[in-house]
Structure formats: structure tokens, C-alpha cells
Design an enzyme around this catalytic site. Structure first.
Site, PDB file in Angstrom:
ATOM      1  N   GLU A 241       8.347  -1.386  -6.875  1.00  0.00           N
ATOM      2  CA  GLU A 241       7.011  -1.259  -6.256  1.00  0.00           C
ATOM      3  C   GLU A 241       6.958  -0.037  -5.358  1.00  0.00           C
ATOM      4  OE1 GLU A 241       4.077  -2.357  -6.215  1.00  0.00           O
ATOM      5  OE2 GLU A 241       3.895  -4.527  -6.462  1.00  0.00           O
ATOM      6  N   ASP A 242       5.776   0.541  -5.224  1.00  0.00           N
ATOM      7  CA  ASP A 242       5.587   1.618  -4.256  1.00  0.00           C
ATOM      8  C   ASP A 242       5.475   1.036  -2.845  1.00  0.00           C
ATOM      9  OD1 ASP A 242       3.215   0.342  -4.912  1.00  0.00           O
ATOM     10  OD2 ASP A 242       1.998   2.154  -4.910  1.00  0.00           O
TER      11      ASP A 242
ATOM     12  N   ASP B 156       2.230  -4.706   0.843  1.00  0.00           N
ATOM     13  CA  ASP B 156       1.359  -4.777   2.017  1.00  0.00           C
ATOM     14  C   ASP B 156       1.194  -6.251   2.400  1.00  0.00           C
ATOM     15  OD1 ASP B 156      -0.578  -4.305   3.913  1.00  0.00           O
ATOM     16  OD2 ASP B 156      -2.080  -3.547   2.552  1.00  0.00           O
TER      17      ASP B 156
ATOM     18  N   PHE C 252      -2.489   2.671   6.903  1.00  0.00           N
ATOM     19  CA  PHE C 252      -2.755   3.090   5.536  1.00  0.00           C
ATOM     20  C   PHE C 252      -2.006   4.388   5.245  1.00  0.00           C
ATOM     21  CE2 PHE C 252      -4.989   4.895   1.969  1.00  0.00           C
ATOM     22  CZ  PHE C 252      -5.108   3.791   1.138  1.00  0.00           C
TER      23      PHE C 252
ATOM     24  N   ARG D 112      -2.138  10.931  -4.987  1.00  0.00           N
ATOM     25  CA  ARG D 112      -0.918  10.416  -5.631  1.00  0.00           C
ATOM     26  C   ARG D 112       0.080  11.539  -5.899  1.00  0.00           C
ATOM     27  NH1 ARG D 112      -1.812   5.100  -7.226  1.00  0.00           N
ATOM     28  NH2 ARG D 112      -3.899   4.597  -7.982  1.00  0.00           N
TER      29      ARG D 112
HETATM   30  P1  IMP Z   1      -0.711  -6.106  -1.433  1.00  0.00           P
HETATM   31  O1  IMP Z   1      -1.141  -7.044  -2.533  1.00  0.00           O
HETATM   32  O2  IMP Z   1      -1.598  -6.277  -0.220  1.00  0.00           O
HETATM   33  O3  IMP Z   1       0.751  -6.223  -1.088  1.00  0.00           O
HETATM   34  O4  IMP Z   1      -0.983  -4.619  -1.890  1.00  0.00           O
HETATM   35  C1  IMP Z   1      -1.029  -4.308  -3.219  1.00  0.00           C
HETATM   36  C2  IMP Z   1      -1.403  -2.895  -3.531  1.00  0.00           C
HETATM   37  O5  IMP Z   1      -2.353  -2.342  -2.610  1.00  0.00           O
HETATM   38  C3  IMP Z   1      -0.228  -1.937  -3.508  1.00  0.00           C
HETATM   39  O6  IMP Z   1       0.569  -2.020  -4.663  1.00  0.00           O
HETATM   40  C4  IMP Z   1      -0.957  -0.613  -3.400  1.00  0.00           C
HETATM   41  O7  IMP Z   1      -1.425  -0.209  -4.665  1.00  0.00           O
HETATM   42  C5  IMP Z   1      -2.146  -0.957  -2.514  1.00  0.00           C
HETATM   43  N1  IMP Z   1      -1.862  -0.596  -1.120  1.00  0.00           N
HETATM   44  C6  IMP Z   1      -1.492  -1.412  -0.111  1.00  0.00           C
HETATM   45  N2  IMP Z   1      -1.314  -0.725   1.035  1.00  0.00           N
HETATM   46  C7  IMP Z   1      -1.562   0.569   0.724  1.00  0.00           C
HETATM   47  C8  IMP Z   1      -1.534   1.804   1.485  1.00  0.00           C
HETATM   48  O8  IMP Z   1      -1.219   1.851   2.688  1.00  0.00           O
HETATM   49  N3  IMP Z   1      -1.851   2.933   0.788  1.00  0.00           N
HETATM   50  C9  IMP Z   1      -2.178   2.952  -0.528  1.00  0.00           C
HETATM   51  N4  IMP Z   1      -2.228   1.826  -1.262  1.00  0.00           N
HETATM   52  C10 IMP Z   1      -1.902   0.659  -0.647  1.00  0.00           C
END
Ligand code: IMP
Length: 184
Positions: free
Chosen positions: A102-103, A106, A156, A169
Site C-alpha cells: 500500500e502507499d 489512513d 494530507f 502522483r
Molecule cells: P483509508 O481507507 O482511509 O485508509 O484510505 C484509503 C485511500 O485514501 C488510500 O489508499 C489513498 O488512496 C487515499 N488517501 C488517504 N490519505 C491520503 C493522503 O494523505 N493523500 C493522498 N491520498 C490519501
């Protein structure tokens, strides 16, 4: 250093050199942990493409590689109204050792959904390697998150695969928003 993307200003947070060094260490750890195995690395698109490319170059054990995408669409059959589907998996994961790449994690909700879906395919083991983790944002503990590049504050971020409104990106380094974006 500051950059501007659309309406937002971002400050430099992690330089590519730091990312590369940390990725090399993650690779060393994975090579040891999976020494006698042939794991399948599964990158979650779009954000993980650069991290996966750099990570996989540090892996010197035998391994396979795949990418998946989580597509979200609005439906009527869940309480949230959002139905997520995992698409693109073309490897049989039964009895395989899986590493999800994963990148960023969050809230963790996307990852929980991916884990639930992949566990049904009966892998031998499943672990997560995420470049970034926002511990302050995580909604529940996810024990599969074994490998983390950097823990970051609940801000963010953009660059190195991560986007803001589809942009950024391609940036080599990672930047944090100087002010919270109204829309993420
Ligand atoms: P989560 O489900 O809240 O853990 O986040 C899922 C997705 O939201 C990640 O895989 C990212 O694609 C996007 N995301 C969450 N935080 C960020 C951020 O700080 N910058 C850019 N994309 C984010």
C-alpha cells in the site's frame, strides 16, 4: 520547498532519498522473513505503483507480483451505501504467502475491505507493507500491518504515487498540505 497543486500549497515532507533508504531496509527485512517462501506481492493501485517498483527491486528471493484496484460505487445494499469491489486479481492465492503493498493507510477502511476479500481466497499468510501510516487516523488496529515505511501525522500528503485531485502522483518526493484541503 513549497509547491502548488490546484488550490493547495504543499511543503516538502520526505525526500526521495529518504524513501529509497527506508525502502531498502524494508526489502532487507522482507528477504529475511520470507527467505524460504515464494510470496505474492499485491500492489493496490493507483497509489502504490512507485513504491511497489522501488520495493520489488530490493527483493532478491523468488516472488510473484500482481496489482489490484478497489473500485467504489454507490449501491443500496450496505449501511453506508458504498459498495467496494476488488478488481484485477489474476493469481490463485490459495496457500500462498501474500504481502499487500500500500502507499498509505489512513482510516484503514480500504485495507480492512481488501483483507476481508483476500482472506476468503485462503492464502497461507497475509501481511501488509505500507509506505505511510497515519496512526492518529486509523479507526481500528489491523494486526496484518507488519511493515511500515514512515508513520506520519494526520495530514494530507501528495507525491510519489499519492494524488491530490488526480494530480501530483508523478512527484518524486512526498509533500504535506500546508493547510487542510477542503476536499480529499
Ligand atoms: P483509508 O481507507 O482511509 O485508509 O484510505 C484509503 C485511500 O485514501 C488510500 O489508499 C489513498 O488512496 C487515499 N488517501 C488517504 N490519505 C491520503 C493522503 O494523505 N493523500 C493522498 N491520498 C490519501
Amino acid at each position: 520547498m513549497k509547491i502548488q497543486i490546484e488550490d493547495k500549497e504543499f511543503d516538502l515532507m520526505l525526500e526521495y532519498d529518504q524513501i529509497k533508504k527506508r525502502t531498502r531496509l524494508l526489502g532487507i527485512q522482507l528477504n529475511v522473513d520470507y527467505e524460504d517462501k515464494v510470496p505474492v506481492f499485491i500492489g493496490v493501485l493507483n497509489g502504490s505503483f512507485l513504491f511497489m517498483a522501488d520495493l520489488i527491486k530490493e527483493i532478491d528471493i523468488s516472488c510473484e507480483l500482481a496489482f489490484v484496484k478497489v473500485s467504489s460505487y454507490h449501491g443500496n445494499d450496505t449501511s453506508s451505501g458504498i459498495v467496494r469491489e476488488l478488481i484485477g486479481l489474476d493469481i490463485d492465492l490459495k496457500n500462498r504467502d501474500v504481502i499487500i503493498v500500500e502507499d498509505i493507510v489512513d482510516t484503514g477502511l480500504t485495507l480492512i475491505h481488501i483483507l476481508d476479500t483476500l482472506k476468503k481466497l485462503e492464502p497461507a499468510s497475509i501481511n501488509v507493507c505500507s509506505l505511510l501510516l497515519k496512526p492518529g487516523s486509523l479507526q481500528e488496529d489491523i494486526e496484518e500491518i507488519t511493515y511500515v515505511g514512515f508513520e506520519i501525522p494526520n495530514e494530507f500528503v501528495v507525491g510519489y504515487g499519492l494524488d491530490y485531485k488526480g494530480l501530483g502522483r508523478n512527484l518524486k518526493d512526498i509533500y504535506r498540505a500546508s493547510t487542510s484541503p477542503s476536499e480529499t
